[in-house]
Write an enzyme that holds these catalytic residues in place. Structure first.
Site, PDB file in Angstrom:
ATOM      1  N   SER A   7       0.770  -0.861  -0.059  1.00 22.52           N
ATOM      2  CA  SER A   7       0.166   0.255   0.001  1.00 22.52           C
ATOM      3  C   SER A   7       1.142   1.224   0.218  1.00 22.52           C
ATOM      4  O   SER A   7       2.290   1.536   0.559  1.00 22.52           O
ATOM      5  CB  SER A   7      -0.778   0.045   1.146  1.00 22.52           C
ATOM      6  OG  SER A   7      -1.382   1.566   1.548  1.00 22.52           O
ATOM      7  N   HIS A  32      -1.187  -1.339  -4.567  1.00 20.18           N
ATOM      8  CA  HIS A  32      -2.315  -0.886  -3.716  1.00 20.18           C
ATOM      9  C   HIS A  32      -2.821   0.319  -3.381  1.00 20.18           C
ATOM     10  O   HIS A  32      -2.065   1.177  -2.889  1.00 20.18           O
ATOM     11  CB  HIS A  32      -2.614  -2.253  -2.177  1.00 20.18           C
ATOM     12  CG  HIS A  32      -4.045  -1.653  -1.888  1.00 20.18           C
ATOM     13  ND1 HIS A  32      -4.850  -2.366  -1.884  1.00 20.18           N
ATOM     14  CD2 HIS A  32      -4.156  -0.884  -0.333  1.00 20.18           C
ATOM     15  CE1 HIS A  32      -6.044  -2.018  -0.912  1.00 20.18           C
ATOM     16  NE2 HIS A  32      -5.169  -0.547  -0.070  1.00 20.18           N
ATOM     17  N   ASP A  34      -4.821   4.150  -1.649  1.00 23.14           N
ATOM     18  CA  ASP A  34      -5.729   4.094  -0.507  1.00 23.14           C
ATOM     19  C   ASP A  34      -6.590   5.720  -1.191  1.00 23.14           C
ATOM     20  O   ASP A  34      -5.717   6.299  -1.350  1.00 23.14           O
ATOM     21  CB  ASP A  34      -5.263   4.081   0.869  1.00 23.14           C
ATOM     22  CG  ASP A  34      -4.641   2.606   0.701  1.00 23.14           C
ATOM     23  OD1 ASP A  34      -5.212   2.103   1.436  1.00 23.14           O
ATOM     24  OD2 ASP A  34      -3.436   2.343   1.378  1.00 23.14           O
ATOM     25  N   MET A  36      -8.791   8.443   0.182  1.00 15.84           N
ATOM     26  CA  MET A  36     -10.225   8.618   1.377  1.00 15.84           C
ATOM     27  C   MET A  36     -10.537  10.321   0.456  1.00 15.84           C
ATOM     28  O   MET A  36      -9.629  11.107   0.538  1.00 15.84           O
ATOM     29  CB  MET A  36      -9.050   8.695   2.385  1.00 15.84           C
ATOM     30  CG  MET A  36      -8.491   7.364   2.549  1.00 15.84           C
ATOM     31  SD  MET A  36      -6.927   7.598   3.673  1.00 15.84           S
ATOM     32  CE  MET A  36      -6.635   6.044   4.068  1.00 15.84           C
ATOM     33  N   HIS A  65      -8.368   1.469  -3.889  1.00 13.65           N
ATOM     34  CA  HIS A  65      -9.114   0.556  -2.917  1.00 13.65           C
ATOM     35  C   HIS A  65     -10.344   1.780  -2.629  1.00 13.65           C
ATOM     36  O   HIS A  65      -9.176   3.297  -1.815  1.00 13.65           O
ATOM     37  CB  HIS A  65      -8.097   0.212  -1.068  1.00 13.65           C
ATOM     38  CG  HIS A  65      -8.884   0.282  -0.346  1.00 13.65           C
ATOM     39  ND1 HIS A  65      -8.667   0.171   1.335  1.00 13.65           N
ATOM     40  CD2 HIS A  65     -10.455   0.494   0.266  1.00 13.65           C
ATOM     41  CE1 HIS A  65      -9.253  -0.249   2.265  1.00 13.65           C
ATOM     42  NE2 HIS A  65     -10.750   0.239   1.309  1.00 13.65           N
ATOM     43  N   MET A  67     -11.920   5.180  -0.442  1.00 13.10           N
ATOM     44  CA  MET A  67     -12.709   5.074   0.341  1.00 13.10           C
ATOM     45  C   MET A  67     -13.292   5.699   0.685  1.00 13.10           C
ATOM     46  O   MET A  67     -12.811   7.181   1.690  1.00 13.10           O
ATOM     47  CB  MET A  67     -11.656   4.917   2.125  1.00 13.10           C
ATOM     48  CG  MET A  67     -11.008   3.533   2.398  1.00 13.10           C
ATOM     49  SD  MET A  67      -9.180   2.946   3.047  1.00 13.10           S
ATOM     50  CE  MET A  67      -8.556   3.386   1.779  1.00 13.10           C
ATOM     51  N   MET A 136     -12.044  -5.815   5.993  1.00  9.44           N
ATOM     52  CA  MET A 136     -10.687  -4.771   6.589  1.00  9.44           C
ATOM     53  C   MET A 136      -9.826  -5.301   7.920  1.00  9.44           C
ATOM     54  O   MET A 136     -11.225  -5.934   8.455  1.00  9.44           O
ATOM     55  CB  MET A 136     -11.188  -3.062   6.952  1.00  9.44           C
ATOM     56  CG  MET A 136     -11.531  -2.825   5.791  1.00  9.44           C
ATOM     57  SD  MET A 136     -10.478  -2.239   4.501  1.00  9.44           S
ATOM     58  CE  MET A 136      -9.089  -1.639   5.739  1.00  9.44           C
ATOM     59  N   GLY A 141      -8.492   4.222   6.878  1.00 10.32           N
ATOM     60  CA  GLY A 141      -8.220   5.664   7.535  1.00 10.32           C
ATOM     61  C   GLY A 141      -6.210   6.266   7.856  1.00 10.32           C
ATOM     62  O   GLY A 141      -6.486   7.062   7.318  1.00 10.32           O
ATOM     63  N   PHE A 142      -6.373   5.248   8.045  1.00 10.59           N
ATOM     64  CA  PHE A 142      -4.649   5.562   8.474  1.00 10.59           C
ATOM     65  C   PHE A 142      -3.716   3.934   8.480  1.00 10.59           C
ATOM     66  O   PHE A 142      -4.067   2.872   8.441  1.00 10.59           O
ATOM     67  CB  PHE A 142      -4.523   5.723   9.401  1.00 10.59           C
ATOM     68  CG  PHE A 142      -5.150   7.084  10.324  1.00 10.59           C
ATOM     69  CD1 PHE A 142      -4.689   8.499   9.947  1.00 10.59           C
ATOM     70  CD2 PHE A 142      -6.511   6.754  10.788  1.00 10.59           C
ATOM     71  CE1 PHE A 142      -5.893   8.839   9.909  1.00 10.59           C
ATOM     72  CE2 PHE A 142      -7.449   8.277  11.168  1.00 10.59           C
ATOM     73  CZ  PHE A 142      -7.250   9.172  11.033  1.00 10.59           C
ATOM     74  N   ASP A 174      -6.946  -6.346   4.417  1.00  4.85           N
ATOM     75  CA  ASP A 174      -6.388  -5.092   4.178  1.00  4.85           C
ATOM     76  C   ASP A 174      -5.943  -4.544   6.020  1.00  4.85           C
ATOM     77  O   ASP A 174      -7.481  -4.353   6.536  1.00  4.85           O
ATOM     78  CB  ASP A 174      -6.379  -4.365   3.779  1.00  4.85           C
ATOM     79  CG  ASP A 174      -6.320  -2.589   3.115  1.00  4.85           C
ATOM     80  OD1 ASP A 174      -4.515  -2.676   3.916  1.00  4.85           O
ATOM     81  OD2 ASP A 174      -7.062  -2.018   2.723  1.00  4.85           O
ATOM     82  N   GLY A 196       1.088  -2.722   4.544  1.00  4.86           N
ATOM     83  CA  GLY A 196       1.586  -0.338   3.661  1.00  4.86           C
ATOM     84  C   GLY A 196       2.414  -0.660   4.849  1.00  4.86           C
ATOM     85  O   GLY A 196       4.123  -0.903   4.243  1.00  4.86           O
TER      86      GLY A 196
END
Ligand code: DX5
Ligand code: ZN
Length: 219
Positions: A7, A32, A34, A36, A65, A67, A136, A141-142, A174, A196
């Site tokens: 990630s 990957h 992310d 957000m 991904h 979010m 998940m 978020g982090f 993940d 990640g």
């Protein structure tokens, strides 16, 4: 076949192209990414322009991904940016079937993701239609959070559901995947492991990915 998806959330954003090239050389199978929106999750990252720009740096598949709330509205932009897989959250989209179909009709694989507290029954009526299910193991978020190992039984249940009803589906996990817990997720039946901080905060990406793959192969 089990795969590792680094990630880039934990990569050095000032040299993203280089970071991707380094994990590619180190044996990454997918990248990957992310996305957000500051609404569905309490953080903001990047969107289609950044993805389009890093698309030029690698041929590895992009595992995007989302979010974000109401992801259906943004699918075309993420397809145009070069996504190979687009995963949306079942908690973020009330028209899940239509959104999944809309991803697939653009020639991209579609995944559905569940937050740690979301029960598996949420995807009971969609499992046959998706290409990926992503469980998940942290609240999204982090990067750098610890995996909630209580999701392991849900992963085992998902594996059984896939095997009996939708064997074409690949199972992804993940969040918080590290060298010291990856074997539990392997044993629960995961196919694709997102990692990640375990990779990007290790001094040696190649050694970390090789060690992860060795653990996966020994199962
Ligand atoms: C969490 C993201 C994850 C995260 C994983 O919101 O969806 O993909 O980057 O990072 P680690 O492996 O550090 O938990
Ligand atoms: Zn992710």
């Amino acid at each position: 076949m089990m795969h590792i998806a680094p990630s880039i959330l934990s990569a050095d954003f000032s040299k993203l192209g280089e970071e991707i090239a380094t994990v590619e050389a180190a044996g990454a199978d997918l990248i990957h990414i992310d996305v957000m929106d500051g609404h569905f999750v309490p953080n903001l990252t990047f969107g289609p322009p950044v993805i389009a720009s890093i698309r030029k740096t690698t041929n590895l598949p992009f595992d995007v991904h989302l979010m974000i709330e109401n992801p259906e509205r943004s699918i075309q932009a993420f397809v145009d940016a070069g996504s190979d897989i687009i995963t949306i959250h079942c908690e973020a989209e009330s028209h899940l079937h239509r959104a999944i179909e809309s991803i697939q009709e653009k020639g991209v694989k579609a995944g559905v993701s569940l937050n740690p507290a979301t029960p598996l029954c949420m995807i009971d009526d969609i499992i046959e239609y998706v290409d990926y299910v992503m469980i998940m193991s942290v609240n999204p978020g982090f990067g750098g959070q610890q995996a909630i190992e209580k999701v392991l039984p849900k992963i085992e249940k998902t594996r059984k559901m896939i095997d009996s009803r939708a064997p074409h589906v690949r199972l992804e996990v993940d969040g918080g995947i590290k060298l010291d817990n990856i074997s539990s997720f392997r044993d629960a039946g995961v196919d694709i492991f997102v990692a990640g901080s375990a990779i990007f905060q290790s001094g040696d990406y190649g050694r970390t990915i090789a060690e992860m793959k060795k653990i996966l192969a020994s199962g």
